[in-house]
Design an enzyme around this catalytic site. Structure first.
Site, PDB file in Angstrom:
ATOM      1  N   LYS A   1       0.843  -1.207   0.000  1.00 51.02           N
ATOM      2  CA  LYS A   1       0.000   0.000   0.000  1.00 51.02           C
ATOM      3  C   LYS A   1       0.874   1.251   0.000  1.00 51.02           C
ATOM      4  CE  LYS A   1      -3.653  -2.430   2.498  1.00 51.02           C
ATOM      5  NZ  LYS A   1      -4.275  -2.746   3.781  1.00 51.02           N
TER       6      LYS A   1
ATOM      7  N   GLN B   1      -4.019  -1.242  10.130  1.00 52.84           N
ATOM      8  CA  GLN B   1      -3.943  -2.545   9.474  1.00 52.84           C
ATOM      9  C   GLN B   1      -4.506  -3.645  10.381  1.00 52.84           C
ATOM     10  OE1 GLN B   1      -2.974  -3.155   6.268  1.00 52.84           O
ATOM     11  NE2 GLN B   1      -3.488  -5.306   6.552  1.00 52.84           N
TER      12      GLN B   1
ATOM     13  N   ASP C   1     -10.297   3.493   5.028  1.00 52.56           N
ATOM     14  CA  ASP C   1     -10.759   2.105   4.901  1.00 52.56           C
ATOM     15  C   ASP C   1     -12.285   2.026   4.957  1.00 52.56           C
ATOM     16  OD1 ASP C   1      -8.948   0.150   4.313  1.00 52.56           O
ATOM     17  OD2 ASP C   1      -8.398  -0.298   6.386  1.00 52.56           O
TER      18      ASP C   1
END
Ligand code: NAP
Length: 286
Positions: free
Chosen positions: A54, A98, A121
């Site tokens: 990412k 994460q 997200d």
């Protein structure tokens, strides 16, 4: 019949080029560089690889890197303090925690410390509420990647019968909402669904997000249907999805491969969300 393969890698690459142009224009107009903070807790090998990927993709298109790596033994309070610091930092447009977190840490309350306008997200309670109400907000990356992939392939969504196999907060549930908002008639199947094949055979558009390798066989698919495979499984033969790709390709009209289908789109949507977050912080509408 042999299904057309939807090349997610190519679609994601085109989208990234487009985003790089948009980021240059945004920076020229605002004097701000979009910044992505990735927060990794602990040393899980797969998470390290995902985060590195990412960050690399983000840097390649002009997004500033604000990575934080916390020790696996960090307390919830320490992680919360990091998220709050990033939430207050004007240079940080988007924050990604994460997952999964190390055993014993509850992700929900920590995710909810991310302000909705930095929630790249799309997983906070507030972002989920905005999606449920059809109001503007940052959407979860994998479900919006699926929608983007369908659009790029020219597959009609409105008016179709869609079946989503899986109802997780990460993929299945938000995807069913996005498809409904695009005027598909959506059925959500899950582990308690009776006669899954009977349900999935009704689909013009079938999305497999069950996390069960090879669950969807040719018998589950209506001839000509579009089959989108969200599943990712590491096997001795390489990455595989929830769909028995070779058999289903003989029946379906379109199919996404694993790897190279939905996976690359998830990262592309994270990059898009980072630019959208930067716009939100400039007071722009998205
Ligand atoms: P999850 O949280 O485990 O949810 C799986 C869902 O599938 C649940 O709703 C479950 O039903 C349902 N399910 C399980 N077995 C089933 C069966 N035999 N028949 C019908 N439904 C079944 O998984 P997730 O996080 O949504 O992820 C799903 C898959 O997508 C995984 O393979 C994951 O690795 C992959 N993934 C890929 C990406 C990407 O970028 N491509 C991103 C995220 C996830 P219940 O609700 O009844 O338990």
């Amino acid at each position: 019949m042999s299904a057309k393969v939807i090349d997610g890698k190519a679609v994601a690459a085109r989208l990234s080029e487009q985003l790089a142009d948009e980021i240059r224009a945004f920076t020229a107009a605002s004097g701000k560089t979009p910044g992505l903070a990735t927060v990794l807790v602990g040393d899980d090998g797969a998470s390290e690889v995902y985060v590195a990927n990412k960050r690399k993709r983000a840097s390649a298109i002009g997004i500033a890197d604000h990575h934080v790596h916390l020790d696996g033994g960090s307390s919830a309070d320490e992680i919360a303090a990091t998220i709050s610091r990033l939430a207050d930092d004007d240079a940080v447009s988007g924050i990604l925690l994460q997952l999964p977190l190390p055993h014993g840490l509850d992700a929900g309350p920590l995710i909810d410390l991310i302000p909705a306008n930095k929630d790249v997200d799309g997983l906070t309670t507030l972002s989920a509420g905005l999606l449920a109400r059809g109001e503007p907000g940052l959407r979860p990356c994998t479900p919006s990647g699926v929608i983007e992939l369908l659009d790029a392939a020219g597959i009609e969504i409105a008016g179709t019968r869609a079946v989503v196999v899986g109802r997780s907060a990460l993929v299945g549930a938000p995807l069913a909402q996005l498809l409904t908002q695009r005027n598909a008639t959506v059925t959500v199947a899950h582990s308690r669904t009776r006669d899954l094949a009977d349900v999935t055979r009704s689909a013009d558009l079938l999305v497999a997000a069950a996390g069960r390798p090879g669950l969807i066989t040719a018998d589950h698919v209506r001839p000509g249907a579009a089959v989108i495979d969200v599943g990712i499984h590491r096997t001795p033969e390489g990455l595989r999805g929830d769909v028995d790709e070779a058999a289903v390709a003989e029946v379906a009209g379109w199919i996404t491969p694993v790897p190279g289908g939905v996976g690359p789109m998830t990262i592309a949507m994270l990059l898009r969300n980072t630019l959208l977050a930067a716009r939100l912080q400039q007071g722009e509408a998205i």
